[in-house]
Design an enzyme around this catalytic site. Structure first.
Site, PDB file in Angstrom:
ATOM      1  CG  HIS A  67       9.189 -10.132  -2.870  1.00 44.72           C
ATOM      2  ND1 HIS A  67       9.308 -11.087  -1.880  1.00 44.72           N
ATOM      3  CD2 HIS A  67       7.932  -9.636  -2.752  1.00 44.72           C
ATOM      4  CE1 HIS A  67       8.171 -11.180  -1.215  1.00 44.72           C
ATOM      5  NE2 HIS A  67       7.324 -10.309  -1.714  1.00 44.72           N
ATOM      6  CB  CYS A  91     -12.702  -9.941  13.888  1.00 45.10           C
ATOM      7  SG  CYS A  91     -11.925  -8.349  14.255  1.00 45.10           S
TER       8      CYS A  91
END
Length: 658
Positions: free
Chosen positions: A67, A188
């Site tokens: 798409h 993180c």
């Protein structure tokens, strides 16, 4: 907007001739173009390819839904294609794709493509329906099957014939267009791989579900795509997928899901469903100072809180460790580190410069660790208190030597002392906040600049000077134990530490092993045993990317074209000691990739120990080989571990169909 409104007979091909991914993209773009809804076919194809570069649009189970949203599209439309043989479209589950839907949405069409994508994903979950589409004999039957399924799955009133613009006007207010439904924050400890993988996963899943989302990343380069006050105010829910401290006070009064960064990668679907349903507790900023936040959110338990506070310290510590350590390594390249340290740089003053600067940077490791652990617990007032505690731990101050420190023989409590100092400092400040909360409001302004630092540092100093002898003795005992290790016990330690580096490749096990290795370099008068531990840890982090790169090179039929291209990059990442290069492969096939890498790393770590290879630098990979003790055998250990890991992975992986 119904799927059948976007499909035309000209844009459907039930017998695709393509055999490869590039061929099927060309064929599907031709079908979209045949609908007459493109301004520029070449530009639309570029948009499709750009989306594929982000990640494959093959959703697995034999389905692919490429798409693109671009100005090259005049009007939203859809193309469909079927191939009975199946094509390797690089699906995450390794399956071949038989059924293709290509979505084209104009640039100003709001979220038409997301709505269509969501509808397609929903109805194609029906295995029987999907198989019927693949087996259909005529275009009319194909359209009829979709129309019937769509009518069955969605309310009948949605079957109105309407343009994309009218649909959006009915379903969305201008306010909805301005603000995302869901916000997210990812972070993180190192801010490299997991941060951005979680963001990508959340963005991709939100796109599939037709959910508007904005993801803020707290990476190593700072905060990107920062959430605004208005966006936070209008969001239905906020997802915080983080393994370190992020700014939370801005979410006061909003529904917030707090979880680990790994869930942002692997459980994005579930998190987004919860966010849209509002299945989350309301976050209150004042809960940061007590236990009610933890009780209100099952994911933020005591162990989770401990880990986040620790990782906040580690993430801020690492730049000092890496920067200082590599500058020291450069100094060793310029001079002979085996000479008397007192005469270091006598022949090469430049080496003395690098060593001095590197040692100064490296010396901040323990204070920074303690300071930012405390800051994670008690916010900014904890920083100074924790920092001072880290310095006292590093230098080994006690009540018995403080009066004549210069002539004493202090014993540093090292990494363990700094760790303890960070947590104690944080909770000292929390207690002070509680006590001083009873003071008149007029004194509020002097708390952070006077009361917290003065009383906090005083109490921290008293505590650390009292416990430093105990922590110093523990630290000395640990170092003596490591120094006494030899033979099989030393080799086993190297295998375990190196194997841990490959277990989660940047996660808790990896960080635990790396922090243990770097902590050995801070030991006073660190010797060969400490350097050997660091070398084993580093080689364990280098093996996974190199093993994967070797497997993609010599077992080409086990990997997709995209994986083979990424494999080349992993040679560089592995040699540079960037373990995170292996993460996409591990995430896509953990059952085969992780065991292969763990075995390869463990063997390399064991050999590194057996050959008595040592590293005085905490980073640098192959580029610091000249300063590695026994460099030739270290390289041999790296090659053996990487080759074995690559061979195991190559044999475990299944062949990809042509």
């Amino acid at each position: 907007m119904r799927i059948t409104d976007l499909l035309s007979k000209e844009s459907i091909n039930l017998n695709l001739s393509s055999k490869t991914k590039p061929e099927v993209i060309d064929e599907m773009v031709d079908l979209v173009n045949a609908s007459g809804n493109l301004n520029n076919k070449a530009e639309y194809k570029e948009a499709i390819l750009a989306r594929e570069e982000l990640s494959t649009t093959a959703v697995g189970e034999g389905i692919a839904i490429p798409h693109a949203k671009t100005k090259a599209v005049k009007k939203a439309c859809l193309a469909a294609g079927v191939t009975k043989d199946g094509i390797d479209y690089e699906a995450f589950d390794g399956s071949l794709s038989n059924l293709f839907f290509m979505i084209a949405a104009p640039d100003g069409a709001n979220n038409t493509h997301l709505e269509v994508l969501s509808r397609l994903s929903t109805i194609l979950m029906d295995e029987e329906f999907k198989n019927n589409l693949i087996a259909t004999k005529s275009v009319d039957e194909f359209l009829s099957l979709i129309d019937k399924k769509e009518t069955e799955k969605f309310p009948e009133e949605e079957k109105e014939e309407e343009t994309v613009e009218n649909k959006n006007k009915l379903e969305k207010t201008p306010q909805d267009d301005r603000y995302p439904q869901v916000l997210a924050v990812t972070a993180c400890p190192t801010g490299i791989a997991h941060t951005f993988m979680a963001a990508e996963s959340l963005n991709n899943k939100a796109e599939e579900k037709g959910i508007t989302i904005k993801v803020e990343t707290n990476g190593s380069g700072g905060v990107k795509n920062e959430l605004t006050k208005d966006e936070i105010e209008h969001a239905k829910c906020i997802i915080v997928a983080a393994d370190k401290k992020v700014e939370m006070n801005r979410f006061d009064g909003k529904k917030v899901i707090i979880t680990k960064v790994a869930d942002g990668i692997h459980k994005a679907d579930e998190l987004l469903d919860r966010a849209i349903k509002g299945d989350a507790p309301v976050y209150h900023a004042d809960n940061a100072a007590n236990d009610s936040e933890e009780s209100a959110n099952e994911e933020e338990g005591l162990g989770r809180k401990f880990y986040k506070d620790l990782m906040n310290g580690v993430s801020h510590m690492l730049p000092f460790v890496v920067g200082g350590g590599i500058l020291i390594a450069i100094a060793f390249l310029l001079d002979d580190y085996s000479i008397n340290p007192a005469n270091f740089g006598k022949n090469t003053p430049l080496a003395a410069f690098f060593k001095t600067v590197g040692e100064q940077a490296f010396g901040f490791m323990l204070p920074i660790l303690a300071g930012y652990i405390a800051m994670s617990i008690a916010d900014r007032p904890g920083l100074a208190v924790g920092f001072v505690g880290g310095v006292i731990a590093k230098d080994g101050y006690t009540f018995t030597n403080v009066m004549d420190f210069a002539n004493s023989n202090p014993v540093s409590s090292g990494f363990l002392g700094a760790l303890l100092a960070g947590f104690v400092a944080g909770y000292i400040v929390l207690i002070l906040k509680k006590l001083f909360s009873k003071l008149p409001a007029a004194l509020e302004g002097i708390k952070p600049v006077l009361l917290y630092p003065v009383f906090g540092i005083l109490l921290m100093a008293i505590f650390m000077m009292a416990v430093n002898p105990i922590m110093g003795a523990i630290n000395t005992g640990l170092n003596n134990f490591l120094s006494s290790m030899s033979g099989s016990s030393k080799i086993l330690l190297g295998a375990v530490l190196a194997g841990m580096m490959a277990v989660d490749m940047g996660g808790p096990f990896n960080k635990a092993a790396y922090v243990f290795g770097t902590a050995q370099l801070t030991v006073a008068n660190a010797g060969p045993e400490q350097f050997e531990i660091m070398a084993a840890v580093m080689i364990g982090g280098m093996v996974p990317p190199i093993a994967i790169a070797l497997a993609t090179t010599f077992f080409k039929d086990r990997f997709t074209e995209s994986e083979r291209k990424s494999g080349i990059v992993n040679y560089v990442m592995g040699l540079s000691f960037i373990t995170e290069g292996a993460i996409p492969f591990a995430a896509g096939d953990p059952a085969r990739v992780i065991p292969s890498c763990v075995v390869g790393s463990a063997i390399a770590g064991a050999l590194s120990m057996a050959f008595s290879c040592g590293s005085r630098a905490p980073h640098g990979g192959i580029f610091i080989l000249p300063v590695i003790t026994n460099p030739l055998m270290y390289f041999v250990a790296l090659v053996i571990g990487s080759v074995l890991g690559g061979l195991i992975l190559g044999f475990l992986k299944k062949k990809k169909a042509n």
